[in-house]
Design a protein around this motif. Sequence first.
Motif, PDB file in Angstrom:
ATOM      1  N   ALA A 525       0.728  -1.132   0.019  1.00 27.05           N
ATOM      2  CA  ALA A 525       0.093  -0.077  -0.077  1.00 27.05           C
ATOM      3  C   ALA A 525       0.716   1.305  -0.042  1.00 27.05           C
ATOM      4  CB  ALA A 525      -1.035  -0.046   1.186  1.00 27.05           C
ATOM      5  N   GLY A 526       2.172   1.280   0.630  1.00 35.92           N
ATOM      6  CA  GLY A 526       2.770   2.504   0.733  1.00 35.92           C
ATOM      7  C   GLY A 526       3.495   2.931  -0.426  1.00 35.92           C
ATOM      8  N   ARG A 527       3.514   2.040  -1.498  1.00 37.83           N
ATOM      9  CA  ARG A 527       4.173   2.239  -2.747  1.00 37.83           C
ATOM     10  C   ARG A 527       3.043   2.976  -3.634  1.00 37.83           C
ATOM     11  NH1 ARG A 527       8.631  -1.225  -4.009  1.00 37.83           N
ATOM     12  NH2 ARG A 527       8.162  -0.998  -6.168  1.00 37.83           N
ATOM     13  N   MET A 528       1.894   2.810  -3.264  1.00 38.32           N
ATOM     14  CA  MET A 528       0.874   3.638  -4.393  1.00 38.32           C
ATOM     15  C   MET A 528       0.637   4.882  -4.091  1.00 38.32           C
ATOM     16  SD  MET A 528      -2.069   0.532  -3.952  1.00 38.32           S
ATOM     17  CE  MET A 528      -1.565  -1.069  -3.658  1.00 38.32           C
ATOM     18  N   ARG A 529       1.488   5.847  -4.979  1.00 37.32           N
ATOM     19  CA  ARG A 529       1.366   7.287  -4.792  1.00 37.32           C
ATOM     20  C   ARG A 529       0.725   8.021  -5.938  1.00 37.32           C
ATOM     21  NH1 ARG A 529       6.697   5.432  -4.274  1.00 37.32           N
ATOM     22  NH2 ARG A 529       7.302   6.285  -6.533  1.00 37.32           N
ATOM     23  N   LEU A 530      -0.499   7.464  -6.440  1.00 35.44           N
ATOM     24  CA  LEU A 530      -1.328   8.147  -7.464  1.00 35.44           C
ATOM     25  C   LEU A 530      -2.646   7.950  -6.758  1.00 35.44           C
ATOM     26  CD1 LEU A 530      -1.902   5.290 -10.206  1.00 35.44           C
ATOM     27  CD2 LEU A 530      -0.791   4.878  -7.873  1.00 35.44           C
ATOM     28  N   PRO A 531      -3.781   9.024  -7.568  1.00 33.73           N
ATOM     29  CA  PRO A 531      -5.035   8.903  -7.142  1.00 33.73           C
ATOM     30  C   PRO A 531      -5.504   7.456  -7.305  1.00 33.73           C
ATOM     31  CG  PRO A 531      -4.425  10.807  -8.345  1.00 33.73           C
ATOM     32  CD  PRO A 531      -3.310   9.919  -8.476  1.00 33.73           C
ATOM     33  N   LEU A 532      -6.275   6.867  -6.509  1.00 36.44           N
ATOM     34  CA  LEU A 532      -6.954   5.466  -6.572  1.00 36.44           C
ATOM     35  C   LEU A 532      -8.583   5.910  -6.253  1.00 36.44           C
ATOM     36  CD1 LEU A 532      -4.697   3.419  -4.417  1.00 36.44           C
ATOM     37  CD2 LEU A 532      -4.806   3.771  -6.571  1.00 36.44           C
ATOM     38  N   LEU A 533      -9.414   5.288  -7.091  1.00 36.13           N
ATOM     39  CA  LEU A 533     -10.793   4.936  -7.008  1.00 36.13           C
ATOM     40  C   LEU A 533     -11.054   3.467  -6.386  1.00 36.13           C
ATOM     41  CD1 LEU A 533     -14.051   5.740  -6.774  1.00 36.13           C
ATOM     42  CD2 LEU A 533     -13.796   5.097  -9.456  1.00 36.13           C
ATOM     43  N   ILE A 534     -11.401   3.109  -5.278  1.00 34.31           N
ATOM     44  CA  ILE A 534     -11.853   1.680  -5.120  1.00 34.31           C
ATOM     45  C   ILE A 534     -13.335   1.545  -4.941  1.00 34.31           C
ATOM     46  CG2 ILE A 534     -11.344  -0.186  -3.550  1.00 34.31           C
ATOM     47  CD1 ILE A 534      -8.488   1.076  -3.029  1.00 34.31           C
ATOM     48  N   VAL A 535     -13.977   0.544  -5.504  1.00 32.70           N
ATOM     49  CA  VAL A 535     -15.367   0.192  -5.453  1.00 32.70           C
ATOM     50  C   VAL A 535     -15.660  -0.905  -5.215  1.00 32.70           C
ATOM     51  CG1 VAL A 535     -17.454   0.527  -6.766  1.00 32.70           C
ATOM     52  CG2 VAL A 535     -15.723   2.187  -7.480  1.00 32.70           C
ATOM     53  N   HIS A 536     -16.552  -1.224  -4.168  1.00 34.30           N
ATOM     54  CA  HIS A 536     -16.885  -2.724  -3.697  1.00 34.30           C
ATOM     55  C   HIS A 536     -18.176  -2.840  -3.422  1.00 34.30           C
ATOM     56  CE1 HIS A 536     -14.333  -6.115  -2.525  1.00 34.30           C
ATOM     57  NE2 HIS A 536     -15.577  -6.492  -2.748  1.00 34.30           N
ATOM     58  N   GLU A 557      -3.411   4.849   6.435  1.00 28.96           N
ATOM     59  CA  GLU A 557      -2.220   4.553   7.563  1.00 28.96           C
ATOM     60  C   GLU A 557      -0.803   5.182   6.935  1.00 28.96           C
ATOM     61  OE1 GLU A 557      -2.229   0.753   8.932  1.00 28.96           O
ATOM     62  OE2 GLU A 557      -4.149   0.805  10.006  1.00 28.96           O
ATOM     63  N   ALA A 558      -0.775   4.755   5.648  1.00 28.08           N
ATOM     64  CA  ALA A 558       0.483   4.817   5.052  1.00 28.08           C
ATOM     65  C   ALA A 558       0.858   6.651   5.019  1.00 28.08           C
ATOM     66  CB  ALA A 558       0.679   4.525   3.497  1.00 28.08           C
ATOM     67  N   GLY A 559      -0.085   7.345   4.864  1.00 25.49           N
ATOM     68  CA  GLY A 559       0.082   8.644   5.133  1.00 25.49           C
ATOM     69  C   GLY A 559       1.216   9.373   4.217  1.00 25.49           C
ATOM     70  N   GLY A 560       1.748  10.559   4.708  1.00 26.74           N
ATOM     71  CA  GLY A 560       2.903  11.183   3.945  1.00 26.74           C
ATOM     72  C   GLY A 560       2.591  12.010   2.889  1.00 26.74           C
ATOM     73  N   ARG A 561       3.363  12.972   2.579  1.00 28.61           N
ATOM     74  CA  ARG A 561       3.123  13.903   1.611  1.00 28.61           C
ATOM     75  C   ARG A 561       3.020  13.190   0.201  1.00 28.61           C
ATOM     76  NH1 ARG A 561       6.711  16.596  -1.640  1.00 28.61           N
ATOM     77  NH2 ARG A 561       8.521  15.534  -0.487  1.00 28.61           N
ATOM     78  N   GLU A 562       3.398  12.113  -0.056  1.00 28.97           N
ATOM     79  CA  GLU A 562       3.385  11.249  -1.441  1.00 28.97           C
ATOM     80  C   GLU A 562       2.181  10.196  -1.341  1.00 28.97           C
ATOM     81  OE1 GLU A 562       7.102  10.102  -2.786  1.00 28.97           O
ATOM     82  OE2 GLU A 562       7.594  12.170  -3.586  1.00 28.97           O
ATOM     83  N   ALA A 563       1.419  10.166  -0.188  1.00 20.92           N
ATOM     84  CA  ALA A 563       0.497   9.175  -0.150  1.00 20.92           C
ATOM     85  C   ALA A 563      -0.905   9.007  -1.310  1.00 20.92           C
ATOM     86  CB  ALA A 563      -0.186   9.123   1.320  1.00 20.92           C
ATOM     87  N   ALA A 564      -1.183   8.111  -1.414  1.00 24.82           N
ATOM     88  CA  ALA A 564      -2.093   7.843  -2.514  1.00 24.82           C
ATOM     89  C   ALA A 564      -3.477   8.641  -1.996  1.00 24.82           C
ATOM     90  CB  ALA A 564      -2.614   6.477  -2.740  1.00 24.82           C
ATOM     91  N   GLU A 565      -4.188   9.281  -3.033  1.00 24.65           N
ATOM     92  CA  GLU A 565      -5.286   9.991  -2.796  1.00 24.65           C
ATOM     93  C   GLU A 565      -6.663   9.019  -2.946  1.00 24.65           C
ATOM     94  OE1 GLU A 565      -5.676  13.442  -5.009  1.00 24.65           O
ATOM     95  OE2 GLU A 565      -3.857  14.421  -4.547  1.00 24.65           O
ATOM     96  N   VAL A 566      -7.092   8.528  -1.898  1.00 27.06           N
ATOM     97  CA  VAL A 566      -8.140   7.526  -1.959  1.00 27.06           C
ATOM     98  C   VAL A 566      -9.659   7.935  -2.037  1.00 27.06           C
ATOM     99  CG1 VAL A 566      -8.838   5.167  -1.296  1.00 27.06           C
ATOM    100  CG2 VAL A 566      -6.383   5.834  -1.041  1.00 27.06           C
ATOM    101  N   THR A 567     -10.425   7.332  -2.896  1.00 22.71           N
ATOM    102  CA  THR A 567     -11.887   7.280  -2.982  1.00 22.71           C
ATOM    103  C   THR A 567     -12.402   6.232  -2.793  1.00 22.71           C
ATOM    104  OG1 THR A 567     -11.870   9.558  -4.118  1.00 22.71           O
ATOM    105  CG2 THR A 567     -13.853   8.513  -3.832  1.00 22.71           C
ATOM    106  N   TYR A 568     -12.949   5.773  -1.828  1.00 23.63           N
ATOM    107  CA  TYR A 568     -13.724   4.565  -1.749  1.00 23.63           C
ATOM    108  C   TYR A 568     -15.231   4.596  -1.694  1.00 23.63           C
ATOM    109  CZ  TYR A 568     -15.104   0.202   0.634  1.00 23.63           C
ATOM    110  OH  TYR A 568     -15.734  -1.144   0.922  1.00 23.63           O
ATOM    111  N   LEU A 569     -16.086   3.834  -2.653  1.00 22.85           N
ATOM    112  CA  LEU A 569     -17.378   3.771  -3.030  1.00 22.85           C
ATOM    113  C   LEU A 569     -17.862   2.320  -2.435  1.00 22.85           C
ATOM    114  CD1 LEU A 569     -17.938   5.548  -6.359  1.00 22.85           C
ATOM    115  CD2 LEU A 569     -17.869   6.602  -4.230  1.00 22.85           C
TER     116      LEU A 569
END
Length: 603
Positions: A525-536, A557-569
């Motif tokens: 998870a900490g390697r993902m540094r791009l906008p993410l949309l997760i749908v379930h 939890e990964a946080g940080g300046r380069e953390a992924a921007e996550v939208t969860y639907l």
Amino acid sequence: MSVIVTPAGRAAGESRLPDAQRINFRFSGRGRYAACLTRRDHDHLVPEIWDLPRARVRTFRTRGGETWLSVPTPTEEGGLLLCRLGAAAHRLILVGAPAYEGGRAEEHEVGALHGDAVRIVASPTAGTAALAFTSGPDGRTSVWRLSDRGERPERITVLPCSVRGGVWLDEAGRRLALTRVGPEAATVVLDVTGGTLTPLTGPAHDERLLLAAPGAGVLVTAALRDGAYRLGVRALGDDGPTRRPERLNAVEGQVTPLALHPAGRRLALAVNRRTGSRLVLHDLAEDAGVDVELPAGTLLPLAHWSGAGLHVVHSAPDRPPGVVRVADGCAPRFLSEGERRETGWEPARVRTCSGAAGPVEAIVYGAPETSREVVVALHGGPEAAWQFAFDPLFQRLAAGGVAVVAPNQRGSTGYGAAHRDAIRGAWGGPDLDDVLHLARDLTARRGPARARPALYGVSYGAHLGLLAAAAQPDLWSRAAAVAPFLSGRELYEDGPPSVRALLDRLGGRSEIDDELGPRDLLRLAGRMRLPLLIVHGEDDPIIPVGHSRRLCARLREAGGREAAEVTYLEIPGGGHDPQYDVRGGAVLDAVTDFLTMGPCHRP
């Protein structure tokens, strides 16, 4: 940010691309009608009836709309029996035709069935729409007669075993062949009148009955012989050996028997190779087949052959699934040809792309090298492939000027055993290499001035896409994942028995020892540094929704300046692919907006 939301519709007056989805096709017992669920320009699925002799299609508006769990069975009188599957009970609704086209249908609830699962088999008998089979935890099966006249379900018998399939052996609907499930699997015959179960005489114990021409007494079977399934032909009640036509069993590709001519001489086959299907009519007496000329596309694995002709269900990238009539001496007739001319769907093509170990075939919309944006789409499975068929999301993207590249990387079916088996014991290995290689090649062709590719995937494709986002995050602009799982090991712990069997068969729990390490999304998870949309979907029966919840928590939890921007639907009541559920139009809105870098519509 990671939140749980319910997708909302667009604001009044806001533009929206047209939808055209059709799922859950079924034929009536004698094949006069077909039915399906469809969605057009609204969120709810509604039933659709195809009057085959008249080549007329009608939609029925039901009170609350349908979900992907609704099973539509057309009656021979032109009505519809709906089975709305549920956790506590399966409700049976008899639907009458509305007073005018597109009007609200009359609904009459005739009862409910209880059990862990229910199957519906359309009946050719007048007054009976179908038989229903409900199973319970004790392994027994209740058989119910479902009337087409609004009468309550009538229990015929209780079988001491689980059964599947359903092939009628007579035109009066008295004898139904079933497959008994379990260590003593065999073909058995249910006497609908007396409720008794007897063995089917003739075929060997390990032969599975596929089709029958009741009037001619001809059966088509399949059995495992010399490591491969071979088709057989025999007469009903004949104790002699099954005839296995040589050329029928030499047809190259994945062969699915669709229907037998009423006279029992010709067999309709869907032959799948690579991304598409061929329709073959095979003369069983001459052991010779001829191709039916259809546009490039895909055949759904169901059909009906009666005196009015053969009816199959065909789809293409620019043609939503629809019924095609194939009559002797006539060109195939698409019964919904008018909607294609009126709508003007975007075409697609098959193209050979560069993979890590050689060429990889892909279905392509638009111009990937020069378009403003491009999406690399990864299919589910893994034992599956993209087919040359209609896809509402791809149509939305293409209509908006976004190119789509949908590759059949290693692990996909339809390209031979070596291609399919390349990921056995190596999920996220050779297939991930192909996806990354294809994306690097595509990025180089697009040049530095154009946007990097976006990722999209469903189920296994969602897992693979997020692996690609972790393996090389700078290669992608963003990633949308629908129903991802965390890892093969995690899915084995809490997935259903069918998924655990797939993992065992394909080596899905094996670890890969390379630079990226174990294919576990929590660890990556900490390697993902791009906008993410997760749908379930909340009620996903294949991949538990907890996998996406845990992944989003780890990403936070990964946080940080380069953390992924996550939208969860998370979709309340949603299934494995909520794009085909009751809120599917809103889910498509959200995914489309995200992939095209527009606003992700939420309440």
